[in-house]
Design a protein around this motif. Structure first.
Motif, PDB file in Angstrom:
ATOM      1  N   ALA A   1       0.832  -1.207   0.000  1.00  0.00           N
ATOM      2  CA  ALA A   1       0.000   0.000   0.000  1.00  0.00           C
ATOM      3  C   ALA A   1       0.864   1.253   0.000  1.00  0.00           C
ATOM      4  CB  ALA A   1      -0.925   0.000   1.215  1.00  0.00           C
ATOM      5  N   VAL A   2       0.260   2.321  -0.487  1.00  0.00           N
ATOM      6  CA  VAL A   2       0.899   3.641  -0.479  1.00  0.00           C
ATOM      7  C   VAL A   2      -0.117   4.649   0.042  1.00  0.00           C
ATOM      8  CG1 VAL A   2       1.939   5.490  -1.845  1.00  0.00           C
ATOM      9  CG2 VAL A   2       2.396   3.096  -2.437  1.00  0.00           C
TER      10      VAL A   2
ATOM     11  N   LEU B   1       3.656  -0.695   3.822  1.00  0.00           N
ATOM     12  CA  LEU B   1       2.827   0.489   3.576  1.00  0.00           C
ATOM     13  C   LEU B   1       3.755   1.696   3.585  1.00  0.00           C
ATOM     14  CD1 LEU B   1      -0.651   1.363   5.027  1.00  0.00           C
ATOM     15  CD2 LEU B   1       1.145   3.093   4.872  1.00  0.00           C
ATOM     16  N   ASP B   2       3.920   2.302   2.422  1.00  0.00           N
ATOM     17  CA  ASP B   2       4.803   3.462   2.283  1.00  0.00           C
ATOM     18  C   ASP B   2       3.999   4.748   2.409  1.00  0.00           C
ATOM     19  OD1 ASP B   2       7.008   1.839   1.815  1.00  0.00           O
ATOM     20  OD2 ASP B   2       6.671   1.812  -0.353  1.00  0.00           O
ATOM     21  N   ARG B   3       4.586   5.707   3.096  1.00  0.00           N
ATOM     22  CA  ARG B   3       3.975   7.033   3.209  1.00  0.00           C
ATOM     23  C   ARG B   3       4.787   8.007   2.359  1.00  0.00           C
ATOM     24  NH1 ARG B   3       0.491   7.719   7.762  1.00  0.00           N
ATOM     25  NH2 ARG B   3       0.243   5.760   8.909  1.00  0.00           N
ATOM     26  N   LEU B   4       4.104   8.710   1.476  1.00  0.00           N
ATOM     27  CA  LEU B   4       4.785   9.620   0.554  1.00  0.00           C
ATOM     28  C   LEU B   4       4.278  11.043   0.725  1.00  0.00           C
ATOM     29  CD1 LEU B   4       4.723   7.466  -2.731  1.00  0.00           C
ATOM     30  CD2 LEU B   4       6.510   7.563  -0.978  1.00  0.00           C
ATOM     31  N   GLY B   5       5.159  11.988   0.439  1.00  0.00           N
ATOM     32  CA  GLY B   5       4.811  13.401   0.483  1.00  0.00           C
ATOM     33  C   GLY B   5       5.214  14.080  -0.803  1.00  0.00           C
ATOM     34  N   ALA B   6       5.110  15.388  -0.813  1.00  0.00           N
ATOM     35  CA  ALA B   6       5.395  16.163  -2.019  1.00  0.00           C
ATOM     36  C   ALA B   6       6.820  15.939  -2.519  1.00  0.00           C
ATOM     37  CB  ALA B   6       5.146  17.644  -1.745  1.00  0.00           C
TER      38      ALA B   6
END
Length: 255
Positions: free
Chosen positions: A80-81, A197-202
């Motif tokens: 998941a992302v 589960l990766d968390r991404l930002g700008a």
């Protein structure tokens, strides 16, 4: 096959909407996977089981959206992302831009999502995302078949069916009737806790808040007016008809 599912976390459809100061209150609210997105998750898992590959589920939202992604992982998705950067939250224009950036980063052969979100009902997410990626898009699918790079879709059109043939890469949006989403099993729930589960930002996506700034702004929200009690007319048919016409003209003001 690289299968991507885009999903949204929404209010449980049984929840009562409460407005406070022009905003929808989330106090004590139960959140779920958007029901149409559940069909998308199920179809992606079925496709993986039939043809092999990997299913990645993506969402844009606050920390609480992780629970929706974990549910999808428990159903059988592989990873998941979550884009939880508040500077990237916004309207359908914004979300499509952000999801496109994620899709380009992780790669895809097919993208599946719900035909609309039950909270907004806009139905813009899928078409906008496909446009951003420059790929074909088929909406309201009730049957999906993939053979090599060939794709055949039966879609709901006002109670009838339309058959569309296209090729990968493609984006499909799911309509009720596409499948029957499975319930997460206990082993699936346990495995989901360890799935990535990766968390991404700008910065991770190489975009800025200004590039994806929302095109719309919600200035106020109100509940619909309460329905008034119905009225039963009595007497002879001619008298009822005359009274009905007068009520429609003078009270309802629709004629």
């Amino acid at each position: 096959m690289n299968i991507v599912v885009v999903l949204k976390q929404t209010f449980d459809t049984e929840e009562k909407i409460v407005i406070q100061n022009g905003q929808i209150s989330e106090d004590g609210v139960e959140f779920i996977i958007n029901p149409y997105d559940e069909y998308a998750v199920e179809e992606a898992i079925k496709l993986k089981e039939e043809r092999g590959g990997e299913v990645t589920v993506i969402s844009v939202g606050p920390d609480r959206a992780e629970s929706a992604l974990r549910t999808a992982l428990a159903m059988g998705a592989d990873k998941a992302v979550l884009v939880d950067d508040e500077s990237l939250f916004g309207d359908e224009f914004t979300i499509a831009k952000v999801l496109a950036a994620v899709a380009k980063k992780i790669g895809f052969d097919i993208i599946i999502g719900g035909q609309m979100a039950v909270d907004s009902g806009a139905g813009q997410g899928g078409p906008r995302l496909a446009e951003e990626l420059g790929i074909n898009h088929v909406s309201t699918a009730v049957k999906l078949e993939v053979d090599g790079t060939n794709v055949r879709v039966e879609r709901d059109v006002e109670g009838d069916l339309e058959v569309v043939e296209t090729s990968l890469p493609v984006l499909i949006t799911a309509q009720q009737g596409l499948n029957e989403p499975r319930y997460p099993s206990l082993p699936g729930i346990m495995k989901a806790k360890k799935k990535p589960l990766d968390r991404l930002g700008a910065d991770d996506l190489g975009i800025t808040a200004d590039e994806v700034k929302a095109k719309t702004e919600i200035v106020d929200q109100t509940l619909p007016p309460k329905k008034q009690a119905g009225r039963i007319l009595s007497g002879e048919l001619a008298a009822q008809t005359s009274e009905l016409v007068q009520l429609l003209r003078n009270e309802a003001k629709v004629i």
